[in-house]
Motif scaffolding. Structure first.
Motif, PDB file in Angstrom:
ATOM      1  N   GLU A   1       0.879  -1.095  -0.120  1.00 22.96           N
ATOM      2  CA  GLU A   1       0.063   0.179   0.057  1.00 22.96           C
ATOM      3  C   GLU A   1       0.836   1.252  -0.035  1.00 22.96           C
ATOM      4  OE1 GLU A   1      -0.115  -1.878   4.287  1.00 22.96           O
ATOM      5  OE2 GLU A   1      -0.362  -2.532   2.107  1.00 22.96           O
ATOM      6  N   ASN A   2       2.057   1.053   0.320  1.00 22.76           N
ATOM      7  CA  ASN A   2       2.983   2.173   0.266  1.00 22.76           C
ATOM      8  C   ASN A   2       3.874   2.662  -1.158  1.00 22.76           C
ATOM      9  OD1 ASN A   2       2.488   2.553   3.009  1.00 22.76           O
ATOM     10  ND2 ASN A   2       4.158   1.362   3.787  1.00 22.76           N
TER      11      ASN A   2
ATOM     12  N   VAL B   1      -1.852   0.437 -12.386  1.00 27.13           N
ATOM     13  CA  VAL B   1      -1.839  -0.273 -13.630  1.00 27.13           C
ATOM     14  C   VAL B   1      -3.181  -0.026 -14.393  1.00 27.13           C
ATOM     15  CG1 VAL B   1      -1.655  -2.599 -14.569  1.00 27.13           C
ATOM     16  CG2 VAL B   1      -0.427  -2.430 -12.435  1.00 27.13           C
ATOM     17  N   THR B   2      -2.922   0.505 -15.591  1.00 29.08           N
ATOM     18  CA  THR B   2      -3.785   0.817 -16.423  1.00 29.08           C
ATOM     19  C   THR B   2      -3.600   0.081 -17.690  1.00 29.08           C
ATOM     20  OG1 THR B   2      -2.495   2.603 -17.623  1.00 29.08           O
ATOM     21  CG2 THR B   2      -4.091   3.069 -15.932  1.00 29.08           C
ATOM     22  N   ALA B   3      -4.850  -0.489 -18.317  1.00 30.46           N
ATOM     23  CA  ALA B   3      -4.631  -1.704 -19.565  1.00 30.46           C
ATOM     24  C   ALA B   3      -5.595  -1.461 -20.628  1.00 30.46           C
ATOM     25  CB  ALA B   3      -4.478  -3.113 -18.822  1.00 30.46           C
ATOM     26  N   ASP B   4      -5.179  -1.564 -21.749  1.00 30.97           N
ATOM     27  CA  ASP B   4      -6.123  -1.473 -22.899  1.00 30.97           C
ATOM     28  C   ASP B   4      -6.504  -2.823 -23.085  1.00 30.97           C
ATOM     29  OD1 ASP B   4      -6.549   1.276 -22.906  1.00 30.97           O
ATOM     30  OD2 ASP B   4      -4.732   1.323 -23.860  1.00 30.97           O
TER      31      ASP B   4
ATOM     32  N   GLU C   1      -8.145  -0.558 -14.825  1.00 40.52           N
ATOM     33  CA  GLU C   1      -7.179   0.172 -13.862  1.00 40.52           C
ATOM     34  C   GLU C   1      -7.258  -0.562 -12.539  1.00 40.52           C
ATOM     35  OE1 GLU C   1      -6.807   4.562 -12.083  1.00 40.52           O
ATOM     36  OE2 GLU C   1      -7.661   4.413 -14.024  1.00 40.52           O
ATOM     37  N   ALA C   2      -6.109  -0.845 -12.150  1.00 36.30           N
ATOM     38  CA  ALA C   2      -5.771  -1.218 -10.962  1.00 36.30           C
ATOM     39  C   ALA C   2      -5.033  -0.565  -9.991  1.00 36.30           C
ATOM     40  CB  ALA C   2      -5.314  -2.872 -10.754  1.00 36.30           C
ATOM     41  N   THR C   3      -5.006  -0.325  -8.704  1.00 37.01           N
ATOM     42  CA  THR C   3      -4.379   0.259  -7.901  1.00 37.01           C
ATOM     43  C   THR C   3      -4.329  -0.636  -6.571  1.00 37.01           C
ATOM     44  OG1 THR C   3      -5.944   1.494  -6.478  1.00 37.01           O
ATOM     45  CG2 THR C   3      -4.826   2.595  -8.520  1.00 37.01           C
ATOM     46  N   VAL C   4      -3.581  -0.337  -5.483  1.00 36.26           N
ATOM     47  CA  VAL C   4      -3.598  -1.110  -4.274  1.00 36.26           C
ATOM     48  C   VAL C   4      -4.859  -0.993  -3.446  1.00 36.26           C
ATOM     49  CG1 VAL C   4      -1.001  -1.093  -3.976  1.00 36.26           C
ATOM     50  CG2 VAL C   4      -2.231   0.729  -3.062  1.00 36.26           C
ATOM     51  N   LEU C   5      -5.766   0.147  -3.943  1.00 39.15           N
ATOM     52  CA  LEU C   5      -7.152   0.256  -3.355  1.00 39.15           C
ATOM     53  C   LEU C   5      -8.096  -0.472  -3.860  1.00 39.15           C
ATOM     54  CD1 LEU C   5      -6.742   4.126  -2.485  1.00 39.15           C
ATOM     55  CD2 LEU C   5      -6.189   2.067  -0.830  1.00 39.15           C
ATOM     56  N   GLY C   6      -7.888  -0.589  -5.172  1.00 40.12           N
ATOM     57  CA  GLY C   6      -9.070  -1.279  -5.890  1.00 40.12           C
ATOM     58  C   GLY C   6      -8.827  -1.453  -7.390  1.00 40.12           C
TER      59      GLY C   6
ATOM     60  N   VAL D   1     -13.823  -2.812  -8.036  1.00 41.07           N
ATOM     61  CA  VAL D   1     -13.642  -3.746  -6.881  1.00 41.07           C
ATOM     62  C   VAL D   1     -12.656  -3.207  -5.992  1.00 41.07           C
ATOM     63  CG1 VAL D   1     -12.548  -6.190  -6.188  1.00 41.07           C
ATOM     64  CG2 VAL D   1     -13.785  -5.886  -8.337  1.00 41.07           C
ATOM     65  N   GLY D   2     -13.294  -2.996  -4.467  1.00 47.46           N
ATOM     66  CA  GLY D   2     -12.471  -2.463  -3.595  1.00 47.46           C
ATOM     67  C   GLY D   2     -11.627  -3.643  -2.730  1.00 47.46           C
ATOM     68  N   PHE D   3     -10.145  -3.411  -2.636  1.00 49.43           N
ATOM     69  CA  PHE D   3      -9.486  -4.191  -1.915  1.00 49.43           C
ATOM     70  C   PHE D   3      -9.485  -3.847  -0.509  1.00 49.43           C
ATOM     71  CE2 PHE D   3      -6.959  -4.412  -6.132  1.00 49.43           C
ATOM     72  CZ  PHE D   3      -7.908  -5.199  -6.574  1.00 49.43           C
ATOM     73  N   SER D   4     -10.130  -2.896   0.102  1.00 51.00           N
ATOM     74  CA  SER D   4      -9.914  -2.566   1.656  1.00 51.00           C
ATOM     75  C   SER D   4     -11.116  -3.379   2.319  1.00 51.00           C
ATOM     76  CB  SER D   4     -10.169  -1.168   1.623  1.00 51.00           C
ATOM     77  OG  SER D   4     -11.284  -0.735   1.302  1.00 51.00           O
TER      78      SER D   4
END
Length: 889
Positions: free
Chosen positions: A399-400, A405-408, A431-436, A456-459
């Motif tokens: 998370e730090n 990530v963005t993808a087509d 699009e994916a981040t550590v948060l969702g 999708v939320g990962f928290s």
């Protein structure tokens, strides 16, 4: 005056003689061996010191061979135990012995230099032997003016402690003047370590103002990544060195070039690295960009050090798992400050969706671990960009990292949760981040264009999901749901939207909205239909648990002739209104209380209308269903309780049945056990075997029951008992028994046969049709074919038997019958014990009977009679088959 001048000349002459004698004596002495001159050593050391450098000489020996060889021979001064220190007393160079050479003319102020040579000198803390050749030009007052020094290095370790380099050989030259130095021609052949044996070159200069400003340029030809620790001193840009050694684990660094800027006080009491710039090219590197994550391999590119704090790693080609890198760089910052070094990663990749998923879903990223499982199994092509800001610290938490990530996506396909109906031909972005994670795609679902949005939320535990789908319910999806045109339920495409929110591994809410206006709808078994264009809508809400359907929470369906309103109440679905055509009901639907429990339904109302708009389907539907009942029941368990004031089974003028009730249970589409009443008719279903059920129907008025079902209008009265076994993929078999009934539409020839005897005349004129005291009909039902197996019916005046087939779907007939006139008298011989079979060939037959063949259809039968069969005794009919060929129609 003249005398005075004369005396002075004599004194001068005497002085010259004395000097000459002294020189001769000194030369003679030097010819005998060196003279120790400690005072000269001190004075020379003092003269050589300055500008932050102090020189100590403990020994000085003077030698000269000019007494014998002439005045042009150089004077040699051997200096011993020389130490060069900086202003704070730190020894820089130790020289065990040095040889100073000067021509006598140099003492007379000429431009000739002092030549110095030394061997076996060492830099402080270093084991490398140093040899030097120097030319020193003294100033007018015999102070230091300038010097040129050539240095040769032998094998050893150059430097202090862990910050030393393994050297095979080396050398450089330096020009020194007060406040300036220029280094040139430097080289170091470093010792072999592993597969590396690099050669370094260097040059530089130093200038003194308020501080010494030093610049050194260095190059190295080639070093393997695994050997770099041996050649990069730990004290030189330590943070950068640590990152490079930890994260570049394989490959080759080539053509390294660096420029180091240093400063020092005038006394050289401290040396500080002010800046460093440089670069090297990379070949086939393995680069770890995040601890534990899939590394970049086969990286070809380079690394540029912009200053002490910033560097840039670039990649021209590389692979990340199965993905191909098309562009990549990592910008490093804060490399020399106490704060952790930061790495800004920017990478562009191309490949397949499974390859991208493998990278994103591998620890420590695990970005798809909480995504819908169908998404994690997607296929297709992807171009992706990875961004991350990574602090290089121990125990780095994902998370730090600021990972993004963005993808087509293109040509993407993945499961939808509906068996056999995947999403396909998808094109969208993810699009994916550590948060969702978010994904938007235009794709095909069940043969129709669709738009899919996923968040999708990962928290939190299990994370959250927000999935929405907009599409059309066309023939493919309607067929899968059992609602296509072929089933007689729906036609046309229905726009709908589906929205699912909630915890990915817990409870989720489902909302479905559908616009029924474009579709032509009909519920054939309920006598209701809606044409295309008539307004209609459907709203449905439900609860999912762990992705599986748990409960229906609300339903609202409206259209002309359709109104369904239901809402969850106390854990069950309460339907306040169910109006479908003429059906009017209300009730509750209770979900299972446990995994192995049953759904419970209870409905009641004034009317249950099961009229079908397709009479053929009404007649054949139940029969056709037996053909598909081939195995053990499957699906959800259920129990049902129905209570209606009236039951309509067929369209007017068919009568309705009053007082309908039913109670039963089943699994999936199979009724396992149940009982019910409709009018005075009773139905009972009980298990007959693991795969078959037993049905019992009893009705005091069979004619009324058949008319209510629109099955047959030519029967009046009659008490019916029907027993049958069905299921397990076998034809239904059983027997129907009717008593005291009348056939209203009997063929005319049977009336003629009845009137052939005087005994039958009163019965023939007794009313419309034919009356029978009893009928026994053994049968089997195989799909839509009803097979009669020796059916028989009789009254006092007439009897008949029937064997053959009747097509329930097309009304076809192929039946052999036997007509027995004056049945009570004619059948008596057949009842004689032991001898009865001689008089009749069929059970229920008679001594005299007519064989009849019925073909064609129920609406237009062809009746063929063999008149000879009426004159043939029964046993001859049975033996020779007389009458099997029809002769008259």
């Amino acid at each position: 005056m003249g005398e005075a001048v004369h005396q002075l000349g004599r004194i001068a002459m005497l002085a010259a003689i004395l000097v000459l004698v002294s020189v001769l004596l000194l030369g003679f002495r030097l010819s005998q061996g060196p003279i120790l001159l400690p005072e000269l050593a001190s004075r020379l050391a003092t003269a050589a010191s300055g500008h932050g450098i102090s020189v100590e000489m403990k020994e000085a020996e003077l030698t000269w061979a000019g007494y014998r060889q002439g005045g042009g021979v150089p004077v040699y001064l051997r200096l011993g135990d020389i130490a060069v220190r900086n202003g704070v007393g730190v020894t820089l160079v130790s020289i065990p012995s040095a040889k100073l050479e000067l021509l006598p003319s140099a003492l007379m102020g000429t431009a000739a230099p002092l030549l110095v040579s030394a061997a076996h000198a060492q830099f402080s803390g270093s084991s490398v032997p140093v040899s030097l050749q120097a030319a020193i030009w003294p100033g007018a007052d015999f102070n230091f003016a300038r010097a040129e020094v050539g240095v040769t290095l032998g094998p050893g370790r150059l430097g202090v402690g862990v910050n030393s380099l393994p050297v095979d050989s080396g050398g450089f030259s330096v020009k020194i003047a007060p406040g300036a130095a220029d280094l040139a021609g430097g080289f170091l052949d470093l010792s072999r370590t592993g597969a590396s044996k690099p050669r370094m070159t260097f040059s530089g200069n130093a200038r003194l103002s308020s501080l010494w400003n030093i610049s050194i340029s260095a190059t190295a030809d080639e070093v393997q990544a695994g050997d770099m620790a041996a050649y990069w001193p730990p004290g030189l840009i330590p943070m950068t060195r640590r990152w490079v050694l930890n994260n570049i684990t394989a490959g080759t660094a080539r053509n390294a070039g660096f420029v180091f800027s240093l400063t020092a006080p005038p006394d050289l009491g401290g040396l500080r690295l002010a800046n460093a710039t440089g670069s090297f090219s990379a070949e086939d590197l393995t680069l770890r960009w995040l601890d534990g994550a899939t590394p970049l391999i086969g990286l070809n590119g380079g690394m540029v050090f912009q200053d002490l704090n910033n560097a840039l790693v670039t990649a021209e080609t590389a692979r990340l798992g199965g993905l191909v890198l098309t562009h990549g760089q990592m910008a490093l910052s804060d490399m020399s400050v106490p704060a952790p070094t930061m790495g800004q990663v920017d990478v562009s990749l191309a490949g397949t969706v499974p390859d991208a998923i493998a990278v994103l879903n591998a620890p420590p990223l695990s970005l798809l671990s909480q995504a819908p499982p169908q998404l994690a199994k997607a296929t297709g092509n992807v171009t992706a960009a990875v961004e991350a800001r990574i602090p290089f610290v121990n125990d780095l938490q994902l998370e730090n990292t600021g990972l993004r990530v963005t993808a087509d996506l293109s040509q993407t396909a993945f499961g939808s949760g509906v068996q056999g109906l995947p999403f396909s031909q998808g094109k969208g972005v993810l699009e994916a981040t550590v948060l969702g994670l978010t994904a938007k795609a235009d794709l095909q679902f069940a043969g129709q264009p669709a738009q899919l949005n996923v968040k999708v939320g990962f928290s939190g535990k299990g994370g959250t999901e927000d999935v929405s789908l907009k599409s059309l319910a066309g023939p493919v999806l309607l067929r899968r749901l059992g609602l296509d045109t072929s089933s007689g339920v729906a036609g046309g495409a229905v726009p709908y939207s589906l929205h699912i929110t909630g915890n990915a591994t817990g409870t989720q809410n489902l909302a479905l909205q559908a616009d029924l206006t474009p579709a032509a709808l009909r519920a054939a078994h309920l006598g209701w239909s809606k044409p295309a264009g008539a307004a209609g809508e459907l709203a449905l809400s439900a609860t999912l648990r762990n992705g599986q359907f748990a409960s229906l929470d609300g339903i609202n369906a409206s259209a002309p002739g359709l109104n369904i309103q239901g809402q969850t109440r106390d854990g069950e679905m309460a339907f306040s209104t169910i109006n479908i055509g003429r059906t009017v009901a209300s009730g509750v639907l209770r979900p299972p209380a446990a995994a192995d429990a049953a759904w419970v339904a209870s409905f009641s109302g004034p009317m249950l209308d099961l009229r079908t708009q397709d009479t053929t389907q009404a007649k054949t539907g139940a029969a056709a269903s037996t053909a598909t009942d081939t195995g053990p029941p499957s699906g959800a368990l259920w129990r049902a309780q129905l209570n209606f004031e009236q039951l309509a089974l067929a369209a007017s003028p068919a009568p309705v049945l009053n007082g309908f009730s039913f109670s039963g249970n089943g699994q999936g589409g199979t009724l396992l056990q149940g009982s019910g009443m409709a009018g005075d008719a009773a139905l009972s279903i009980t298990p007959a075997s693991p795969l078959q059920r037993h049905a019992l129907i009893q009705a005091p008025d069979a004619g009324l029951l058949l008319r209510a079902m629109n099955a047959y209008e030519g029967l009046q009265g009659g008490a019916l008992t029907l027993d049958a076994d069905y299921g397990g993929g076998l034809p239904a078999t059983g027997q129907a028994v009717l008593t005291d009934f009348r056939l209203l539409k009997a063929p005319a020839f049977t009336k003629i046969m009845q009137a052939l005897t005087v005994y039958g005349v009163p019965a023939a004129a007794s009313g419309p049709g034919l009356s029978f005291a009893r009928a026994v009909v053994p049968f089997s039902l195989d799909g839509a074919v009803l097979n009669l197996q020796g059916a028989r019916a009789y009254s006092a005046s007439l009897g008949f038997t029937a064997t053959g087939r009747i097509g329930l779907d097309d009304g076809s007939l192929d039946v052999d019958t036997t007509i027995i006139p004056a049945y009570e008298i004619n059948a008596l011989p057949g009842k004689i014990p032991l001898l009865g079979h001689l008089f009749t060939a069929e059970k229920g037959g008679g001594l005299i009977a007519a064989r009849v063949k019925i073909t064609g259809t129920m609406d237009d039968p062809n009746v063929g009679v063999n008149p000879l069969s009426a004159l043939t005794p029964g046993f001859l009919r049975g033996i020779f088959g007389i009458g099997s060929e029809t002769g008259t129609k």
